[in-house]
Design a protein around this motif. Structure first.
Motif, PDB file in Angstrom:
ATOM      1  N   ILE A   1      20.253  37.959  67.426  1.00  0.00           N
ATOM      2  CA  ILE A   1      20.991  38.266  66.202  1.00  0.00           C
ATOM      3  C   ILE A   1      21.138  39.784  66.122  1.00  0.00           C
ATOM      4  CG2 ILE A   1      21.029  38.143  63.687  1.00  0.00           C
ATOM      5  CD1 ILE A   1      19.346  35.589  63.914  1.00  0.00           C
ATOM      6  N   ALA A   2      22.384  40.253  66.136  1.00  0.00           N
ATOM      7  CA  ALA A   2      22.671  41.689  66.130  1.00  0.00           C
ATOM      8  C   ALA A   2      23.188  42.171  64.782  1.00  0.00           C
ATOM      9  CB  ALA A   2      23.684  42.029  67.221  1.00  0.00           C
ATOM     10  N   GLY A   3      23.492  41.245  63.876  1.00  0.00           N
ATOM     11  CA  GLY A   3      24.002  41.628  62.570  1.00  0.00           C
ATOM     12  C   GLY A   3      24.479  40.415  61.809  1.00  0.00           C
ATOM     13  N   GLU A   4      25.201  40.687  60.722  1.00  0.00           N
ATOM     14  CA  GLU A   4      25.795  39.595  59.954  1.00  0.00           C
ATOM     15  C   GLU A   4      27.076  40.071  59.295  1.00  0.00           C
ATOM     16  OE1 GLU A   4      23.891  38.613  55.957  1.00  0.00           O
ATOM     17  OE2 GLU A   4      22.263  39.646  57.005  1.00  0.00           O
ATOM     18  N   VAL A   5      27.973  39.133  59.092  1.00  0.00           N
ATOM     19  CA  VAL A   5      29.236  39.430  58.435  1.00  0.00           C
ATOM     20  C   VAL A   5      28.970  39.449  56.927  1.00  0.00           C
ATOM     21  CG1 VAL A   5      31.624  38.722  58.058  1.00  0.00           C
ATOM     22  CG2 VAL A   5      30.547  38.362  60.302  1.00  0.00           C
TER      23      VAL A   5
ATOM     24  N   TYR B   1      22.372  45.240  62.748  1.00  0.00           N
ATOM     25  CA  TYR B   1      20.930  45.323  62.955  1.00  0.00           C
ATOM     26  C   TYR B   1      20.603  46.184  64.176  1.00  0.00           C
ATOM     27  CZ  TYR B   1      20.826  41.142  59.934  1.00  0.00           C
ATOM     28  OH  TYR B   1      20.992  40.243  58.919  1.00  0.00           O
ATOM     29  N   THR B   2      21.632  46.764  64.804  1.00  0.00           N
ATOM     30  CA  THR B   2      21.400  47.575  65.994  1.00  0.00           C
ATOM     31  C   THR B   2      21.080  49.010  65.591  1.00  0.00           C
ATOM     32  OG1 THR B   2      23.730  48.190  66.274  1.00  0.00           O
ATOM     33  CG2 THR B   2      22.999  46.152  67.332  1.00  0.00           C
ATOM     34  N   GLU B   3      20.499  49.743  66.516  1.00  0.00           N
ATOM     35  CA  GLU B   3      20.180  51.149  66.265  1.00  0.00           C
ATOM     36  C   GLU B   3      20.722  51.979  67.412  1.00  0.00           C
ATOM     37  OE1 GLU B   3      19.278  54.342  64.447  1.00  0.00           O
ATOM     38  OE2 GLU B   3      18.840  52.459  63.460  1.00  0.00           O
ATOM     39  N   PRO B   4      21.682  52.866  67.198  1.00  0.00           N
ATOM     40  CA  PRO B   4      22.344  53.102  65.916  1.00  0.00           C
ATOM     41  C   PRO B   4      23.284  51.944  65.566  1.00  0.00           C
ATOM     42  CG  PRO B   4      23.381  54.436  67.622  1.00  0.00           C
ATOM     43  CD  PRO B   4      22.212  53.748  68.261  1.00  0.00           C
ATOM     44  N   PRO B   5      23.677  51.841  64.294  1.00  0.00           N
ATOM     45  CA  PRO B   5      24.502  50.720  63.843  1.00  0.00           C
ATOM     46  C   PRO B   5      25.807  50.552  64.619  1.00  0.00           C
ATOM     47  CG  PRO B   5      23.649  51.913  61.964  1.00  0.00           C
ATOM     48  CD  PRO B   5      23.300  52.727  63.184  1.00  0.00           C
ATOM     49  N   ASP B   6      26.387  51.657  65.110  1.00  0.00           N
ATOM     50  CA  ASP B   6      27.657  51.590  65.843  1.00  0.00           C
ATOM     51  C   ASP B   6      27.549  50.778  67.140  1.00  0.00           C
ATOM     52  OD1 ASP B   6      26.832  54.201  64.675  1.00  0.00           O
ATOM     53  OD2 ASP B   6      28.983  54.592  64.723  1.00  0.00           O
ATOM     54  N   ASN B   7      26.344  50.645  67.679  1.00  0.00           N
ATOM     55  CA  ASN B   7      26.178  49.926  68.949  1.00  0.00           C
ATOM     56  C   ASN B   7      26.716  48.508  68.899  1.00  0.00           C
ATOM     57  OD1 ASN B   7      25.023  52.139  70.140  1.00  0.00           O
ATOM     58  ND2 ASN B   7      22.978  51.233  70.372  1.00  0.00           N
ATOM     59  N   ILE B   8      26.706  47.894  67.730  1.00  0.00           N
ATOM     60  CA  ILE B   8      27.142  46.501  67.634  1.00  0.00           C
ATOM     61  C   ILE B   8      28.588  46.316  68.101  1.00  0.00           C
ATOM     62  CG2 ILE B   8      27.906  46.551  65.211  1.00  0.00           C
ATOM     63  CD1 ILE B   8      26.536  43.747  64.956  1.00  0.00           C
TER      64      ILE B   8
ATOM     65  N   GLY C   1      28.077  32.598  63.585  1.00  0.00           N
ATOM     66  CA  GLY C   1      27.727  31.294  63.024  1.00  0.00           C
ATOM     67  C   GLY C   1      26.290  31.258  62.580  1.00  0.00           C
ATOM     68  N   ASN C   2      25.652  30.104  62.843  1.00  0.00           N
ATOM     69  CA  ASN C   2      24.253  29.924  62.478  1.00  0.00           C
ATOM     70  C   ASN C   2      23.539  29.256  63.649  1.00  0.00           C
ATOM     71  OD1 ASN C   2      24.926  27.141  62.326  1.00  0.00           O
ATOM     72  ND2 ASN C   2      25.551  27.396  60.202  1.00  0.00           N
ATOM     73  N   GLU C   3      22.338  28.777  63.432  1.00  0.00           N
ATOM     74  CA  GLU C   3      21.585  28.166  64.531  1.00  0.00           C
ATOM     75  C   GLU C   3      22.282  26.911  65.061  1.00  0.00           C
ATOM     76  OE1 GLU C   3      19.081  29.538  66.125  1.00  0.00           O
ATOM     77  OE2 GLU C   3      19.045  31.209  64.727  1.00  0.00           O
TER      78      GLU C   3
ATOM     79  N   GLY D   1      28.729  35.953  55.435  1.00  0.00           N
ATOM     80  CA  GLY D   1      27.389  35.374  55.360  1.00  0.00           C
ATOM     81  C   GLY D   1      26.870  34.822  56.676  1.00  0.00           C
ATOM     82  N   LEU D   2      27.714  34.776  57.700  1.00  0.00           N
ATOM     83  CA  LEU D   2      27.291  34.229  58.989  1.00  0.00           C
ATOM     84  C   LEU D   2      26.665  35.309  59.862  1.00  0.00           C
ATOM     85  CD1 LEU D   2      30.322  31.881  59.759  1.00  0.00           C
ATOM     86  CD2 LEU D   2      28.074  31.256  58.824  1.00  0.00           C
ATOM     87  N   LYS D   3      25.764  34.895  60.729  1.00  0.00           N
ATOM     88  CA  LYS D   3      25.075  35.805  61.646  1.00  0.00           C
ATOM     89  C   LYS D   3      25.952  36.106  62.857  1.00  0.00           C
ATOM     90  CE  LYS D   3      21.127  35.836  59.404  1.00  0.00           C
ATOM     91  NZ  LYS D   3      20.823  36.937  58.544  1.00  0.00           N
TER      92      LYS D   3
END
Length: 166
Positions: A6-10, A25-32, A41-43, A79-81
């Motif tokens: 999981i790298a982030g969410e919409v 959720y990446t560091e720095p955020p731009d990496n995503i 989506g979800n699981e 709300g999706l990952k």
């Protein structure tokens, strides 16, 4: 595809042309933005999207995804990952680890006693901290050499010098 991280969410729609607002959720955020494709989506269910472009907008990233052309389409993703394949990450240097690789490792004290499993990581400013869940929750600083004695990703084990009663 390999392991999905999981790298982030919409977080919602941005504008009227289908761009999405993303919490990275990446560091720095731009990496995503450099990871593509994304699985959103979800699981249970995910759909693949190619990243066309993106940029930072305050604390958010705003991203254009191929095939998402309207605000309504963007809102449907809210709300999706965002999952990316672990193989897209840059290789780490010796002694460096991605948080995603540490989560799920068994944590053992130097005597061999299991303290539990790394369930999450926290950034405190001074150093990163592992949240270890076993018979109880422990917060253990991720300081290699001082508290973290070894990390074996292949065996799924992290050895720490930590008082089990603390």
């Amino acid at each position: 595809m390999g392991r999905q991280i999981i790298a982030g969410e919409v977080a919602g729609a941005f504008g009227v042309r289908g761009w999405v607002k993303v919490r990275s959720y990446t560091e720095p955020p731009d990496n995503i933005v450099g990871y593509s494709p994304w699985l959103i989506g979800n699981e249970a269910a995910r759909k693949e999207f190619k990243v066309v472009s993106g940029r930072r907008h305050g604390n958010w990233m705003v991203v254009c995804l191929e095939g998402v052309d309207t605000r309504d389409q963007a809102l449907q993703l809210s709300g999706l990952k965002i999952f990316v394949d672990r193989s897209q990450f840059e290789p780490t240097k010796p002694g460096e680890y991605y948080w995603a690789d540490l989560i799920g490792l068994e944590v053992r004290e130097t005597s061999g006693r299991s303290l539990g499993t790394v369930v999450s990581m926290m950034e405190t400013g001074a150093n990163d901290v592992m949240v270890v869940q076993g018979e109880r929750e422990r917060l253990i600083p991720f300081v290699v050499g001082e508290f973290v004695k070894s990390v074996d990703l292949n065996q799924g084990v992290l050895i720490v010098d930590w008082d089990p009663d603390f």
